[in-house]
Design a protein around this motif. Structure first.
Motif, PDB file in Angstrom:
ATOM      1  N   GLU A 161       0.613  -1.475  -0.329  1.00  0.00           N
ATOM      2  CA  GLU A 161       0.075  -0.255   0.085  1.00  0.00           C
ATOM      3  C   GLU A 161       0.594   1.174   0.109  1.00  0.00           C
ATOM      4  N   ASN A 162       0.082   2.373  -0.829  1.00  0.00           N
ATOM      5  CA  ASN A 162       0.869   3.572  -0.846  1.00  0.00           C
ATOM      6  C   ASN A 162       2.551   3.502  -2.045  1.00  0.00           C
ATOM      7  N   ASN A 163       2.897   2.109  -1.896  1.00  0.00           N
ATOM      8  CA  ASN A 163       3.893   2.445  -2.924  1.00  0.00           C
ATOM      9  C   ASN A 163       4.122   2.682  -4.554  1.00  0.00           C
ATOM     10  N   THR A 164       4.797   3.264  -4.926  1.00  0.00           N
ATOM     11  CA  THR A 164       4.378   3.317  -6.864  1.00  0.00           C
ATOM     12  C   THR A 164       4.291   2.404  -7.828  1.00  0.00           C
ATOM     13  N   GLN A 165       5.401   0.830  -6.278  1.00  0.00           N
ATOM     14  CA  GLN A 165       5.295  -0.184  -7.776  1.00  0.00           C
ATOM     15  C   GLN A 165       5.930  -1.585  -6.868  1.00  0.00           C
ATOM     16  N   ASP A 166       5.503  -2.539  -7.189  1.00  0.00           N
ATOM     17  CA  ASP A 166       5.530  -3.525  -5.958  1.00  0.00           C
ATOM     18  C   ASP A 166       7.162  -3.778  -6.647  1.00  0.00           C
ATOM     19  N   ILE A 167       7.360  -4.376  -4.754  1.00  0.00           N
ATOM     20  CA  ILE A 167       8.742  -5.559  -4.102  1.00  0.00           C
ATOM     21  C   ILE A 167       8.142  -6.261  -4.329  1.00  0.00           C
ATOM     22  N   PRO A 168       9.437  -6.671  -4.154  1.00  0.00           N
ATOM     23  CA  PRO A 168       9.843  -8.417  -4.073  1.00  0.00           C
ATOM     24  C   PRO A 168       9.212  -8.730  -2.654  1.00  0.00           C
ATOM     25  N   LEU A 169       8.926  -9.864  -2.717  1.00  0.00           N
ATOM     26  CA  LEU A 169       7.813 -10.950  -1.998  1.00  0.00           C
ATOM     27  C   LEU A 169       8.486 -11.497  -0.937  1.00  0.00           C
ATOM     28  N   LEU A 170      10.494 -11.386  -1.160  1.00  0.00           N
ATOM     29  CA  LEU A 170      10.546 -12.560  -0.213  1.00  0.00           C
ATOM     30  C   LEU A 170      11.993 -11.980  -0.621  1.00  0.00           C
ATOM     31  N   LYS A 171      13.351 -11.629   0.208  1.00  0.00           N
ATOM     32  CA  LYS A 171      14.705 -11.374  -0.064  1.00  0.00           C
ATOM     33  C   LYS A 171      15.043 -11.952   1.243  1.00  0.00           C
ATOM     34  N   ILE A 172      16.306 -12.861   1.364  1.00  0.00           N
ATOM     35  CA  ILE A 172      17.421 -12.621   2.120  1.00  0.00           C
ATOM     36  C   ILE A 172      18.727 -12.816   1.946  1.00  0.00           C
TER      37      ILE A 172
END
Length: 313
Positions: A161-172
């Motif tokens: 929400e409120n982000n201009t684009q989707d971001i990674p579902l997972l990052k380790i």
């Protein structure tokens, strides 16, 4: 002698890591460098454990988790530091991550206005693991794990929400400090954190944020209480390693005595081997019983599964 920045402090000790990331500007810069996330601010979620009361993870399971950083773009980052290699460490990270996601869901459910928008408001959770022992084959000091489609290599992302684009579902991301060497083939914005936590000399001029972080390692800027806590932590660590060294020396002595009693040649060699092994086992179990090390660390030292520790008790 190795050319280190700070002679009297270890940047990866729990108390030190928390002090460093309590500075929100430093926490933000670390997360931006390591995860390449578009965030403008960050805050440290205080407390000894990152999980809420809804979590059913056992209390001693949370000890190794240092901090949880929350960004203004709603993403959350668990920062985990390990001094010794632990059995099932990857499983632990997955459990921490899943429990944090679950607790976020429970928190959203408690707000009646947000019950219909739980998944819309659900933040992603990432993990940064700073480890003093190697976990992966190869020379890469920084390893980043994502979820990608097997054949097309398309990364799985999520709406936030409120982000201009989707971001990674997972990052380790793993930072393996012992693999550090000059001229690593990585972005220096990431490498400098290997140098920071590995207590190495900087190979490029540090910026204002890194200087700020480095000043936090200066014991002259610490309170008396912080120094006392750090001294106690150092004492426990020194006692742990001294106990293992004593066990080896005592095991050697017993082994030689047993070998001499049995005779010459192979008897002495076998006696030494058995004595050392028995001495180390006794020291590790004693350290675990006295609370200096966890069951996982003891199992790793003895090279057994946690479930098999009972036979040593």
């Amino acid at each position: 002698m190795e050319n280190i920045r700070h002679k009297n402090i270890k940047p990866t000790y729990d108390l030190v890591v928390k002090k460093v990331f309590r500075n929100e500007e430093v926490a933000l810069q670390f997360v931006k460098d390591i995860f390449e996330l578009p965030a403008k601010s960050a805050k440290l979620i205080e407390g000894n454990q990152i999980f809420t009361a809804n979590s059913n993870v056992e209390s001693d399971f949370n000890i190794a988790v240092d901090i949880l950083v929350e960004l203004d773009n709603n993403a959350q980052v668990i920062i985990e530091v390990q001094l010794a290699k632990q059995v099932f460490f990857i499983n632990r990270i997955w459990a921490y991550l899943c429990k944090q996601v679950n607790d976020n869901i429970e928190r959203l459910k408690q707000n009646e206005e947000e019950q219909l928008a739980i998944y819309k408001k659900l933040p992603p959770v990432y993990v940064a693991a700073i480890v003093d022992q190697n976990y992966f084959d190869g020379d890469e000091a920084i390893s980043t794990f994502l979820i990608k489609e097997e054949t097309r290599n398309t990364e799985l992302k999520m709406y936030v929400e409120n982000n201009t684009q989707d971001i990674p579902l997972l990052k380790i991301v793993f930072l393996e400090l012992k693999k550090y060497k000059e001229n690593l083939n990585n972005d220096y914005k990431k490498i400098r954190w290997l140098e920071f936590f590995g207590n190495k000399q900087y190979t490029s001029e540090p910026d204002d944020v890194l200087i700020q972080a480095d000043n936090l390692l200066n014991l002259r800027n610490w309170t008396k209480e912080e120094k006392r806590m750090y001294d106690e932590m150092t004492r426990q660590q020194d006692h742990y390693w001294a106990s293992l060294t004593y066990a080896q020396e005592e095991g050697m002595r017993l082994g030689i005595e047993q070998g001499i009693e049995r005779g010459i040649g192979l008897g002495i060699e076998k006696g030494i081997e058995q004595g050392i092994e028995r001495g180390i086992e006794q020291a590790v179990i004693t350290l675990m019983k006295n609370g200096y090390i966890s069951a996982e660390v003891a199992a790793a030292q003895l090279k057994v599964d946690i479930e098999d520790l009972d036979k040593y008790l």
